[in-house]
Design a protein around this motif. Structure first.
Motif, PDB file in Angstrom:
ATOM      1  N   ALA A 127       0.630  -1.240   0.112  1.00 42.98           N
ATOM      2  CA  ALA A 127       0.188   0.116   0.029  1.00 42.98           C
ATOM      3  C   ALA A 127       0.803   1.253  -0.130  1.00 42.98           C
ATOM      4  O   ALA A 127       2.196   1.179   0.254  1.00 42.98           O
ATOM      5  N   ILE A 128       0.278   2.420  -0.201  1.00 45.67           N
ATOM      6  CA  ILE A 128       1.165   3.565  -0.378  1.00 45.67           C
ATOM      7  C   ILE A 128       0.412   4.590   0.449  1.00 45.67           C
ATOM      8  O   ILE A 128      -0.927   4.718   0.479  1.00 45.67           O
ATOM      9  N   ASP A 129       1.014   5.520   1.173  1.00 45.14           N
ATOM     10  CA  ASP A 129       0.529   6.794   1.741  1.00 45.14           C
ATOM     11  C   ASP A 129       0.997   8.047   0.835  1.00 45.14           C
ATOM     12  O   ASP A 129       2.452   8.214   0.689  1.00 45.14           O
ATOM     13  N   PRO A 130       0.136   8.431  -0.189  1.00 49.36           N
ATOM     14  CA  PRO A 130       0.430   9.683  -1.098  1.00 49.36           C
ATOM     15  C   PRO A 130       0.672  10.896  -0.451  1.00 49.36           C
ATOM     16  O   PRO A 130       1.423  11.768  -1.146  1.00 49.36           O
ATOM     17  N   ARG A 131       0.387  11.055   0.859  1.00 52.39           N
ATOM     18  CA  ARG A 131       0.632  12.305   1.617  1.00 52.39           C
ATOM     19  C   ARG A 131       2.003  12.399   1.819  1.00 52.39           C
ATOM     20  O   ARG A 131       2.842  13.365   1.434  1.00 52.39           O
ATOM     21  N   HIS A 132       2.620  11.362   2.264  1.00 55.95           N
ATOM     22  CA  HIS A 132       4.247  11.473   2.655  1.00 55.95           C
ATOM     23  C   HIS A 132       4.938  10.426   1.747  1.00 55.95           C
ATOM     24  O   HIS A 132       6.122  10.431   1.969  1.00 55.95           O
ATOM     25  N   TRP A 133       4.313  10.002   0.670  1.00 60.32           N
ATOM     26  CA  TRP A 133       4.994   9.060  -0.302  1.00 60.32           C
ATOM     27  C   TRP A 133       5.809   8.072   0.316  1.00 60.32           C
ATOM     28  O   TRP A 133       7.059   7.859   0.273  1.00 60.32           O
ATOM     29  N   GLU A 134       5.182   7.285   1.147  1.00 59.48           N
ATOM     30  CA  GLU A 134       5.788   6.060   1.705  1.00 59.48           C
ATOM     31  C   GLU A 134       5.082   4.728   1.349  1.00 59.48           C
ATOM     32  O   GLU A 134       3.621   4.682   1.346  1.00 59.48           O
ATOM     33  N   LEU A 135       5.873   3.942   0.886  1.00 59.71           N
ATOM     34  CA  LEU A 135       5.465   2.386   0.749  1.00 59.71           C
ATOM     35  C   LEU A 135       5.448   1.609   1.871  1.00 59.71           C
ATOM     36  O   LEU A 135       6.153   1.846   2.709  1.00 59.71           O
ATOM     37  N   LEU A 136       4.443   0.760   2.076  1.00 62.64           N
ATOM     38  CA  LEU A 136       4.317  -0.118   2.862  1.00 62.64           C
ATOM     39  C   LEU A 136       4.011  -1.661   2.424  1.00 62.64           C
ATOM     40  O   LEU A 136       3.186  -1.633   1.358  1.00 62.64           O
ATOM     41  N   HIS A 137       4.726  -2.327   2.948  1.00 62.34           N
ATOM     42  CA  HIS A 137       4.778  -4.068   2.636  1.00 62.34           C
ATOM     43  C   HIS A 137       4.496  -4.606   3.983  1.00 62.34           C
ATOM     44  O   HIS A 137       5.063  -4.394   5.084  1.00 62.34           O
ATOM     45  N   PHE A 138       3.079  -5.331   3.951  1.00 61.58           N
ATOM     46  CA  PHE A 138       2.791  -6.189   5.169  1.00 61.58           C
ATOM     47  C   PHE A 138       2.730  -7.625   4.822  1.00 61.58           C
ATOM     48  O   PHE A 138       2.029  -7.913   3.888  1.00 61.58           O
ATOM     49  N   THR A 139       3.271  -8.528   5.661  1.00 61.01           N
ATOM     50  CA  THR A 139       3.079  -9.823   5.208  1.00 61.01           C
ATOM     51  C   THR A 139       2.824 -10.697   6.567  1.00 61.01           C
ATOM     52  O   THR A 139       3.340 -10.389   7.758  1.00 61.01           O
ATOM     53  N   LEU A 140       2.021 -11.484   6.419  1.00 55.71           N
ATOM     54  CA  LEU A 140       1.355 -12.495   7.510  1.00 55.71           C
ATOM     55  C   LEU A 140       2.185 -13.783   7.090  1.00 55.71           C
ATOM     56  O   LEU A 140       2.116 -14.166   6.039  1.00 55.71           O
ATOM     57  N   TRP A 141       2.695 -14.429   8.199  1.00 57.66           N
ATOM     58  CA  TRP A 141       3.911 -15.781   8.033  1.00 57.66           C
ATOM     59  C   TRP A 141       2.995 -16.890   8.785  1.00 57.66           C
ATOM     60  O   TRP A 141       2.926 -16.599  10.097  1.00 57.66           O
ATOM     61  N   ALA A 142       3.106 -18.165   8.401  1.00 60.47           N
ATOM     62  CA  ALA A 142       2.714 -19.357   8.984  1.00 60.47           C
ATOM     63  C   ALA A 142       3.600 -19.500  10.200  1.00 60.47           C
ATOM     64  O   ALA A 142       3.119 -19.828  11.185  1.00 60.47           O
ATOM     65  N   ASP A 143       4.754 -19.160  10.124  1.00 60.20           N
ATOM     66  CA  ASP A 143       5.816 -19.491  11.165  1.00 60.20           C
ATOM     67  C   ASP A 143       6.515 -18.148  11.292  1.00 60.20           C
ATOM     68  O   ASP A 143       6.140 -17.037  10.972  1.00 60.20           O
ATOM     69  N   GLU A 144       7.892 -18.405  11.781  1.00 55.05           N
ATOM     70  CA  GLU A 144       8.994 -17.357  11.754  1.00 55.05           C
ATOM     71  C   GLU A 144       9.277 -16.738  10.410  1.00 55.05           C
ATOM     72  O   GLU A 144       9.495 -17.999   9.672  1.00 55.05           O
ATOM     73  N   PRO A 145       9.145 -15.571  10.006  1.00 49.83           N
ATOM     74  CA  PRO A 145       9.493 -15.280   8.812  1.00 49.83           C
ATOM     75  C   PRO A 145      11.154 -15.210   8.668  1.00 49.83           C
ATOM     76  O   PRO A 145      11.946 -15.234   9.625  1.00 49.83           O
ATOM     77  N   PRO A 146      11.595 -15.535   7.290  1.00 52.51           N
ATOM     78  CA  PRO A 146      12.851 -15.555   7.258  1.00 52.51           C
ATOM     79  C   PRO A 146      13.624 -14.121   7.485  1.00 52.51           C
ATOM     80  O   PRO A 146      12.862 -13.241   7.560  1.00 52.51           O
ATOM     81  N   ARG A 147      14.815 -14.009   7.728  1.00 54.50           N
ATOM     82  CA  ARG A 147      15.463 -12.543   8.256  1.00 54.50           C
ATOM     83  C   ARG A 147      15.109 -11.584   6.871  1.00 54.50           C
ATOM     84  O   ARG A 147      15.222 -11.922   5.756  1.00 54.50           O
ATOM     85  N   ALA A 148      14.504 -10.473   7.259  1.00 49.78           N
ATOM     86  CA  ALA A 148      14.096  -9.433   6.425  1.00 49.78           C
ATOM     87  C   ALA A 148      14.253  -8.176   7.052  1.00 49.78           C
ATOM     88  O   ALA A 148      14.390  -7.937   8.219  1.00 49.78           O
ATOM     89  N   ASP A 149      14.326  -7.175   6.170  1.00 51.55           N
ATOM     90  CA  ASP A 149      14.274  -5.840   6.592  1.00 51.55           C
ATOM     91  C   ASP A 149      12.973  -5.432   7.178  1.00 51.55           C
ATOM     92  O   ASP A 149      12.042  -6.087   6.701  1.00 51.55           O
ATOM     93  N   GLY A 150      12.887  -4.445   7.982  1.00 54.12           N
ATOM     94  CA  GLY A 150      11.733  -4.048   8.464  1.00 54.12           C
ATOM     95  C   GLY A 150      11.413  -4.654   9.718  1.00 54.12           C
ATOM     96  O   GLY A 150      12.117  -4.853  10.373  1.00 54.12           O
ATOM     97  N   ASP A 151      10.021  -4.189  10.354  1.00 58.98           N
ATOM     98  CA  ASP A 151       9.691  -4.709  11.763  1.00 58.98           C
ATOM     99  C   ASP A 151       9.118  -6.168  11.636  1.00 58.98           C
ATOM    100  O   ASP A 151       8.408  -6.391  10.736  1.00 58.98           O
ATOM    101  N   ARG A 152       9.344  -6.798  12.768  1.00 56.24           N
ATOM    102  CA  ARG A 152       8.655  -8.198  12.914  1.00 56.24           C
ATOM    103  C   ARG A 152       7.779  -8.057  14.175  1.00 56.24           C
ATOM    104  O   ARG A 152       8.306  -7.586  15.103  1.00 56.24           O
ATOM    105  N   PHE A 153       6.755  -8.780  14.056  1.00 59.30           N
ATOM    106  CA  PHE A 153       5.773  -8.893  15.095  1.00 59.30           C
ATOM    107  C   PHE A 153       5.385 -10.293  15.292  1.00 59.30           C
ATOM    108  O   PHE A 153       5.350 -11.126  14.338  1.00 59.30           O
ATOM    109  N   GLN A 154       4.852 -10.539  16.416  1.00 59.10           N
ATOM    110  CA  GLN A 154       3.974 -11.841  16.833  1.00 59.10           C
ATOM    111  C   GLN A 154       2.603 -11.432  16.540  1.00 59.10           C
ATOM    112  O   GLN A 154       2.204 -10.564  16.899  1.00 59.10           O
ATOM    113  N   VAL A 155       1.938 -12.341  16.009  1.00 59.98           N
ATOM    114  CA  VAL A 155       0.513 -12.303  15.685  1.00 59.98           C
ATOM    115  C   VAL A 155      -0.267 -13.026  17.185  1.00 59.98           C
ATOM    116  O   VAL A 155      -0.069 -14.116  17.337  1.00 59.98           O
ATOM    117  N   LEU A 156      -1.098 -12.364  17.658  1.00 65.43           N
ATOM    118  CA  LEU A 156      -1.791 -12.808  18.765  1.00 65.43           C
ATOM    119  C   LEU A 156      -3.311 -13.627  18.408  1.00 65.43           C
ATOM    120  O   LEU A 156      -3.763 -14.532  18.875  1.00 65.43           O
TER     121      LEU A 156
END
Length: 193
Positions: free
Chosen positions: A148-177
């Motif tokens: 998705a994109i925020d055209p006000r600040h021109w920021e791209l967002l990539h969001f991914t849900l993983w079945a298990d631990e994600p591979p090492r990746a840039d960005g923020d990692r979260f636990q899904v409750l």
């Protein structure tokens, strides 16, 4: 599709069990919410290596009416009452895909944000983001992915849900409750134009 997230950063010594109990008792309240594609109840914890303790729910809305109903209704008011009014980040959807693990319950999520640089046309940057999104969505372990994109600040967002631990990746990692996904099937697949 509209993407939305607010982040509630909590003190370093905060008992994250409070957030876990909150989600365990209240998470199902949005399991039938009109217009909600999905809500991932996300946390990050210092005990797991994060820089912060944070509750950061992420939403994909199938309809703006549902998003507005949530923000101006009792659902968001509960957050305001308990934590104060957080800044609500919002992006317009560019694409959504179900991944090879789409039938799995997601255990983790990743989010990366990047600026669209320069003053010229953003078309090339958006096309590259869509290509990267398609590649990511096909990776083993991916439940679902959105860009998705925020055209006000021109920021791209990539969001991914993983079945298990994600591979090492840039960005923020979260636990899904928990995931509420009453209208996930109504999120159109692929590019949004």
């Amino acid at each position: 599709m509209h993407a939305m997230q607010y982040e509630i950063t909590l003190p370093a010594g905060y008992d994250m069990g409070i957030i876990r109990r909150r989600v365990a008792t209240k998470g199902n309240l949005l399991d039938k919410f009109p217009g909600l594609g999905l809500k991932a109840y996300l946390i990050r914890e210092r005990a797991d290596g994060s820089e912060v303790n944070q509750y950061a729910p992420f939403y994909l809305w199938a309809a703006a009416r549902g998003m507005n109903s949530f923000l101006w209704g009792p659902g968001f008011q509960g957050i305001v009452n308990d934590f104060g009014r957080p800044e609500v980040q919002h992006w317009t959807g560019l694409a959504y895909e179900e991944g090879p693990a789409s039938g799995s319950v997601p255990m983790s999520a990743t989010r990366s944000r990047s600026r669209v640089e320069g003053d010229g046309s953003p078309t090339g940057t958006v096309e590259r983001a869509l290509d990267a999104h398609r590649e990511l969505a096909d990776r083993e372990g991916v439940v679902a992915a959105a860009v998705a994109i925020d055209p006000r600040h021109w920021e791209l967002l990539h969001f991914t849900l993983w079945a298990d631990e994600p591979p090492r990746a840039d960005g923020d990692r979260f636990q899904v409750l928990h995931v509420s996904a009453p209208h996930r099937g109504e999120l159109p697949r692929g590019r949004y134009w």
